[in-house]
Design an enzyme around this catalytic site. Structure first.
Site, PDB file in Angstrom:
ATOM      1  N   GLU A 266      -5.291  18.010  83.258  1.00  0.00           N
ATOM      2  CA  GLU A 266      -6.142  18.297  82.106  1.00  0.00           C
ATOM      3  C   GLU A 266      -5.373  17.983  80.831  1.00  0.00           C
ATOM      4  O   GLU A 266      -4.215  17.542  80.871  1.00  0.00           O
ATOM      5  CB  GLU A 266      -6.601  19.762  82.110  1.00  0.00           C
ATOM      6  CG  GLU A 266      -5.472  20.767  81.952  1.00  0.00           C
ATOM      7  CD  GLU A 266      -5.952  22.210  82.068  1.00  0.00           C
ATOM      8  OE1 GLU A 266      -6.936  22.455  82.791  1.00  0.00           O
ATOM      9  OE2 GLU A 266      -5.327  23.093  81.454  1.00  0.00           O
ATOM     10  N   HIS A 309      -7.332  27.505  78.545  1.00  0.00           N
ATOM     11  CA  HIS A 309      -5.969  27.664  79.049  1.00  0.00           C
ATOM     12  C   HIS A 309      -4.962  27.672  77.903  1.00  0.00           C
ATOM     13  O   HIS A 309      -5.117  26.936  76.924  1.00  0.00           O
ATOM     14  CB  HIS A 309      -5.601  26.518  80.000  1.00  0.00           C
ATOM     15  CG  HIS A 309      -6.273  26.597  81.318  1.00  0.00           C
ATOM     16  ND1 HIS A 309      -6.437  25.506  82.138  1.00  0.00           N
ATOM     17  CD2 HIS A 309      -6.842  27.638  81.979  1.00  0.00           C
ATOM     18  CE1 HIS A 309      -7.064  25.870  83.239  1.00  0.00           C
ATOM     19  NE2 HIS A 309      -7.329  27.154  83.162  1.00  0.00           N
TER      20      HIS A 309
END
Length: 703
Positions: A266, A309
């Site tokens: 990611e 995150h």
């Protein structure tokens, strides 16, 4: 007389020893004949692995454990132990500081050191709050536990920097995490973490991922395809991971149980670029390489945002998601836009590998649901985002420029806020996610492009920068500064370093100008501070008191109150998204865009999706008049799909929703959940396939 390695470890925990660390600033791993890389084999867990739990028992009045058996965290940890035991994991006990006893039929030890002496654990699962995780890891390192798995979120960044400076001095303990679901051997029935067990099946695919929910989707896809999994390693969503993609790839390469490899990346950091380089080398030196598939989440993430995150942000000079995608593709990984495609795609790759290598090469270029290499090689090259001194859109972490300049003034740095000049230089103190340490970055360009920059990692234990330091001379050379300027450069770097450590920053950037007469003059600044230091540990309250929520997006502030991460996306997005898990939420936006949809928001409910969080999410999403349809994409892991479906139905009825909602449920009890949605009598559309659900919600939004 303790050796230098143990002195270094304890110096981080003892103020008296910490003060003397400058005497060993030139300490290297070779002086202890230790190398953290030597701990890689510790990742190969299985039926033999003896697991210790730190944090699943009782309440302590001292030490790091603050979990009570009556608390939610205590109940979850205890439930995890029961599930893991029933599955077959060999758990040898838990730790409660200063207390000996029994819990769940397992021994309770007064310390990790005592547990190590009596039970000989091979691994420790750390189930303590983020504020206490670093202390628990340090105790496990001191006891030389071979593998430590930390699952907590919101571990303060500077706590982890300290942990990594310790890990580098030894060769006994390997860390997985933090902020990760853990590591699991489907073949050996060994779970160290909180992965949803019904999704796993013994098999042949090795999986490494940053995102928990995306890894579960990947596991479910390979299970459905009849492939199963060998070993699944979570890198985790924090900026500084104890185990990275390359570490996992090295294990999978030499693991006879692993026939195919899947990597789920990611935005943020350079781990995917490092993995691409490793894959390129692996395919070059191997006659019949194991097939590798990959995904990169966050390709539609707006610049400057932290996407759920803690590590999902891009630092100065780091590659963007498209650059990562192309690097992995060029290295030979077969790329997909959604984890649902991994199972079918890997099955085809393995079949072709068993026939001829030439047909395998042909297939990787022509299959997998539209993922044709020719389409990607024609993709427009997107330049690196200009990140220096721009207005950052993320909440809570950044202060205003005048506040940053005030800090510099108090540190004795000359400040003169003015417009950009061609002769300005750019200096940043941030973290290096590969070196797992702080780093000084100097650049002649505002975007910190690698070709114009020097990235210089240094030890977290470093106390002072001086003109004679090699890091200063290298930086000065890169900036084309004369020798007479080295002392001035050291002074400004030292001031930044003091702010970085004392205020627990994650990035400090300044734009400065140097003249022989006046030295350095700072003309602009952008300072970001660690959110977790305040949220989980209550530190740096004065920094985070500078936050002005009145200047933020109201819906984002409202969502935060309910523990929801909501990001309002610019443009004409007509699809509202509701997802459980940051990685899955990023990928949902990516995949809907790939299919021709336009999303109005990113929304992560967290690891759960109760009726209350769903109701709050619906309320926030429908407050946006652009939204014409809502896409709910939930992976039921620890929370079952039937319970999630019930929550969605209750929330929909309570709010008297009129906006059409498409629901895709996967995971534990998925069929029951899908049936409940389909039979609800409400304008809810239940799907199993992501592509089918995506087409439906896009059509509804256009209507």
């Amino acid at each position: 007389m303790p050796g230098l390695c143990s002195l270094t470890l304890r110096a981080h925990k003892t103020p008296l020893l910490r003060a003397s660390l400058h005497h060993i600033k030139h300490f290297s791993r070779s002086s202890c004949k230790s190398d953290y890389a030597d701990t890689l084999p510790n990742l190969k867990i299985g039926a033999h692995t003896r697991v210790l739990f730190q944090g699943f028992t009782g309440k302590s009045t001292h030490g790091y454990i603050t979990i009570s058996l009556t608390s939610i965290a205590g109940r979850q940890a205890t439930a995890n132990v029961k599930e893991s035991l029933e599955w077959g994991t060999k758990i040898v006990g838990g730790v409660k500081p200063g207390v000996e006893g029994e819990h769940l039929g397992l021994p309770v030890f007064p310390s990790v050191k005592a547990a190590q002496a009596q039970a000989k654990p091979d691994a420790s699962a750390i189930y303590v709050p983020g504020s206490q995780t670093a202390k628990a890891i340090e105790e496990a390192i001191e006891a030389e536990i071979p593998l430590v798995v930390a699952v907590a979120e919101h571990v303060p960044l500077h706590d982890i920097l300290r942990v990594h400076s310790i890990l580098k001095t030894q060769s006994k303990t390997r860390l997985v995490g933090a902020n990760c679901p853990g590591i699991i051997s489907a073949i050996g029935k060994c779970r160290i973490g909180f992965q949803p067990l019904p999704c796993f099946a013994p098999g042949k695919i090795g999986i490494v991922a940053k995102s928990g929910t995306l890894s579960y989707e990947t596991v479910a896809s390979t299970t459905r395809a009849g492939l199963g999994q060998s070993l699944c390693i979570s890198m985790g969503g924090d900026p500084l991971a104890g185990t990275n993609f390359v570490d996992a790839l090295k294990i999978f390469e030499n693991d006879p149980d692993t026939e195919g490899i899947i990597l789920v990346g990611e935005i943020g950091g350079t781990a995917e670029m490092d993995a691409a380089e490793w894959i390129r080398d692996y395919r070059r030196r191997t006659t019949s390489p194991k097939p590798i598939m990959a995904l990169v989440g966050g390709r539609q993430a707006p610049p400057g945002r932290i996407m759920g995150h803690a590590g999902a942000w891009t630092a100065p000079g780091e590659p963007g998601p498209e650059e990562k995608y192309r690097a992995l593709e060029r290295a030979g990984a077969v790329m997909v836009n959604h984890p649902e495609k991994f199972g079918k795609g890997m099955k085809a790759l393995l079949t072709n590998r068993r026939s001829t290598s030439s047909s395998a090469k042909l297939t990787t270029q022509s299959t997998f649901g539209g993922q044709k290499r020719s389409l990607h090689t024609m993709r427009r090259v997107i330049p690196r985002r200009q990140q220096t001194l721009q207005k950052c859109q993320s909440r809570t972490l950044y202060i205003k420029q005048f506040q940053a300049l005030d800090m510099l003034k108090k540190a004795g740095i000359q400040v003169n806020e003015t417009s950009v000049s061609a002769s300005d230089v750019h200096i940043s103190l941030t973290i290096d996610r590969t070196a797992l340490s702080p780093a000084l970055i100097t650049s002649t360009s505002p975007g910190f492009e690698p070709s114009n920059s020097a990235r210089l990692p240094f030890p977290y234990i470093k106390e002072k920068f001086e003109a004679s330091d090699s890091i200063i001379t290298t930086a000065a050379t890169q900036l084309s500064l004369p020798t007479s300027a080295h002392g001035k450069l050291a002074g400004i770097v030292q001031a930044l370093w003091q702010i970085f450590k004392q205020r627990e920053a994650f990035v400090l950037e300044v734009r400065a100008n140097y003249s022989a007469e006046g030295g350095f003059e700072v003309r602009g600044a952008r300072f970001g501070f660690d959110d977790a230091a305040f949220r989980s540990s209550g530190r740096q309250e004065e920094i985070h008191a500078l936050r002005d929520v009145k200047e933020e997006v109201p819906e984002e502030v409202e969502a935060e109150k309910d523990g929801i991460v909501y990001v309002k996306l610019n443009g004409k997005g007509s699809i509202g998204t509701l997802v459980n898990g940051a990685g899955l939420a990023m990928n949902t936006v990516d995949a809907l865009t790939h299919h021709g949809g336009s999303c109005a928001n990113f929304l992560d409910t967290g690891g759960k999706a109760t009726s209350e969080t769903v109701k709050s999410s619906f309320r926030i999403i429908t407050s946006d008049p652009r939204v014409k349809a809502i896409f709910v994409n939930i992976f039921g892991g620890l929370t079952r799909c039937d319970m999630i479906a019930e929550g969605i139905i209750l929330a929909f009825r309570d709010m008297q929703m009129s906006v059409p909602v498409v629901v895709r449920l996967r995971g534990t009890n998925e069929e029951s959940g899908q049936q409940m949605i389909a039979e609800s009598g409400l304008p809810l559309h239940a799907f199993d396939s992501f592509e089918d659900a995506a087409k439906k919600v896009i059509a509804l939004a256009k209507e």
